[in-house]
Design a protein around this motif. Structure first.
Motif, PDB file in Angstrom:
ATOM      1  N   ASN A 113       9.831   2.807   3.866  1.00 15.42           N
ATOM      2  CA  ASN A 113       8.817   1.769   3.951  1.00 15.42           C
ATOM      3  C   ASN A 113       8.811   1.109   5.317  1.00 15.42           C
ATOM      4  O   ASN A 113       9.775   1.223   6.077  1.00 15.42           O
ATOM      5  N   VAL A 134       3.999  -0.920   3.674  1.00 18.34           N
ATOM      6  CA  VAL A 134       3.498   0.438   3.459  1.00 18.34           C
ATOM      7  C   VAL A 134       4.665   1.283   2.968  1.00 18.34           C
ATOM      8  O   VAL A 134       5.742   1.288   3.580  1.00 18.34           O
ATOM      9  N   GLY A 154      -4.900   5.251   2.117  1.00 21.12           N
ATOM     10  CA  GLY A 154      -3.851   4.938   1.165  1.00 21.12           C
ATOM     11  C   GLY A 154      -4.134   5.504  -0.200  1.00 21.12           C
ATOM     12  O   GLY A 154      -5.252   5.944  -0.498  1.00 21.12           O
ATOM     13  N   GLU A 155      -3.093   5.487  -1.034  1.00 18.68           N
ATOM     14  CA  GLU A 155      -3.209   6.028  -2.386  1.00 18.68           C
ATOM     15  C   GLU A 155      -3.312   4.948  -3.451  1.00 18.68           C
ATOM     16  O   GLU A 155      -3.907   5.166  -4.511  1.00 18.68           O
ATOM     17  N   SER A 156      -2.714   3.767  -3.186  1.00 17.10           N
ATOM     18  CA  SER A 156      -2.760   2.679  -4.168  1.00 17.10           C
ATOM     19  C   SER A 156      -2.412   1.369  -3.478  1.00 17.10           C
ATOM     20  O   SER A 156      -1.880   1.357  -2.365  1.00 17.10           O
ATOM     21  N   PHE A 157      -2.711   0.257  -4.150  1.00 12.89           N
ATOM     22  CA  PHE A 157      -2.408  -1.068  -3.616  1.00 12.89           C
ATOM     23  C   PHE A 157      -2.032  -1.990  -4.768  1.00 12.89           C
ATOM     24  O   PHE A 157      -2.611  -1.917  -5.859  1.00 12.89           O
ATOM     25  N   ALA A 217       0.855  -1.191   0.000  1.00 16.76           N
ATOM     26  CA  ALA A 217       0.000   0.000   0.000  1.00 16.76           C
ATOM     27  C   ALA A 217       0.891   1.241   0.000  1.00 16.76           C
ATOM     28  O   ALA A 217       1.883   1.301   0.731  1.00 16.76           O
ATOM     29  N   ARG A 218       0.565   2.206  -0.816  1.00 16.80           N
ATOM     30  CA  ARG A 218       1.287   3.476  -0.838  1.00 16.80           C
ATOM     31  C   ARG A 218       0.450   4.539  -0.134  1.00 16.80           C
ATOM     32  O   ARG A 218      -0.772   4.595  -0.305  1.00 16.80           O
ATOM     33  N   ALA A 219       1.113   5.366   0.676  1.00 18.91           N
ATOM     34  CA  ALA A 219       0.434   6.436   1.407  1.00 18.91           C
ATOM     35  C   ALA A 219       1.353   7.645   1.466  1.00 18.91           C
ATOM     36  O   ALA A 219       2.542   7.563   1.161  1.00 18.91           O
ATOM     37  N   GLU A 220       0.803   8.771   1.858  1.00 12.89           N
ATOM     38  CA  GLU A 220       1.595   9.992   1.935  1.00 12.89           C
ATOM     39  C   GLU A 220       2.736   9.838   2.936  1.00 12.89           C
ATOM     40  O   GLU A 220       3.833  10.348   2.736  1.00 12.89           O
ATOM     41  N   THR A 240      -4.940   5.285  11.636  1.00  8.63           N
ATOM     42  CA  THR A 240      -5.440   4.804  10.356  1.00  8.63           C
ATOM     43  C   THR A 240      -5.254   5.897   9.318  1.00  8.63           C
ATOM     44  O   THR A 240      -5.683   7.035   9.525  1.00  8.63           O
TER      45      THR A 240
END
Length: 303
Positions: free
Chosen positions: A106, A99, A31-34, A17-20, A28
């Motif tokens: 990461n 993440v 997320g931006e993408s998976f 999962a990508r997040a800021e 919590t």
């Protein structure tokens, strides 16, 4: 064709999962993408060595599930000998929950699954692969008894033995280091192995010399964008890292290990092999993903 590198280690499905940014404890985040993609330190290093010019065989274990099928096929697609990648129907395949933050850091949680079923006997069944190889690579995502067996067998056969001690939380057993030709930790792993702070190039050099004094043949501590330090019986040398704009550091260390090993078996000297591994790792961090980020030999030749 025989494999000149055998990798003994893990295969994981990476659930990324990508997040800021990375979440804090109890927090919590949206997320931006998976993406779900093949990974695992053992499999990543096998893919890196294969893409960078080596003939590779993998010894590992997957579950009897859809992830296992995909993990094994990903290696087959790279031309890796998978006769020793067994299927265990009692456990799920290993997974890594990852993440990735916008700044490229990461955080990873690993569930070993079938990787925990890779026994010394599993490796012994394919001893012919070890006998035919020039170089053996191990990590610590499979049972320690299995790693010790592989290190000891490699030493008994007179093979070049690489240990990437990841993940590690403390010193290795006293009799392990003498079995290792090249110990390749990152700064955090070097700190765990020695109990010394590794926060700079200078402190990494001290840690590398300490690990040699404890019995390791030669030591390479990777320092991310600060490069790497290499310690042997002649002293310590620093290798600056190529300058790139990082996107995702996942599998950068695995790419370095696989590239270093591939260069060694191709006939490069140690300094050339380190520089080659660094170039491969630098290119990998400009891309997202684990195995998806690992470059091919032709890409490095064109740089």
């Amino acid at each position: 064709m025989r494999a000149n590198i055998v990798v003994i280690g893990s295969l994981n499905m990476d659930l990324v999962a990508r997040a800021e940014r990375l979440p804090g404890a109890g927090e919590t985040l949206m997320g931006e993408s998976f993406v779900a993609a093949p990974g695992g330190k053992g499999a990543n290093q096998a893919v890196a060595a294969a893409r960078l010019g080596a003939q590779v065989a993998m010894i590992g274990c997957v579950g009897d599930d859809v992830y296992g099928v995909r993990l094994r096929q990903a290696l087959v697609d790279e031309g890796i000998d998978c006769q020793a990648v067994s299927v265990n129907d009692d456990t799920t395949s290993g997974v890594a929950l990852i993440v990735v933050a916008a700044a490229s850091q990461n955080a990873i949680v690993i569930v070993a699954g079938s990787n925990g079923q890779l026994s010394p006997e599993s490796v012994q069944r394919f001893d012919a692969l070890l006998q035919a190889a020039d170089l053996i690579i191990c990590q610590l995502e499979v049972p320690v008894a299995t790693v010790f067996h592989a290190l000891a067998r490699g030493r008994a056969l007179g093979k070049v033995v690489i240990l990437n001690p990841a993940p590690v939380t403390g010193p290795l057993p006293a009799d392990w280091l003498a079995l290792v030709d090249y110990l390749i930790p990152n700064e955090g792993e070097a700190e765990a192995l020695t109990g010394l702070p590794v926060v700079s190039r200078e402190s990494a050099e001290v840690a590398a010399l300490t690990l040699r004094a404890l019995g390791a043949g030669k030591v390479i501590i990777t320092l991310g964008d600060e490069g790497a330090v290499f310690a042997d019986n002649r002293g310590v040398k620093h290798f600056p890292a190529p300058k790139v704009q990082p996107v995702d550091t996942t599998a950068a260390g695995d790419t370095f290990v696989g590239g270093f090993a591939a260069a060694l078996v191709a006939g490069c000297d140690e300094h050339q092999a380190i520089a080659f591994g660094q170039r491969a790792a630098a290119l990998s961090v400009t891309r997202a993903g684990a195995q998806a980020s690992i470059p091919h030999l032709y890409e490095l030749e064109s740089l």
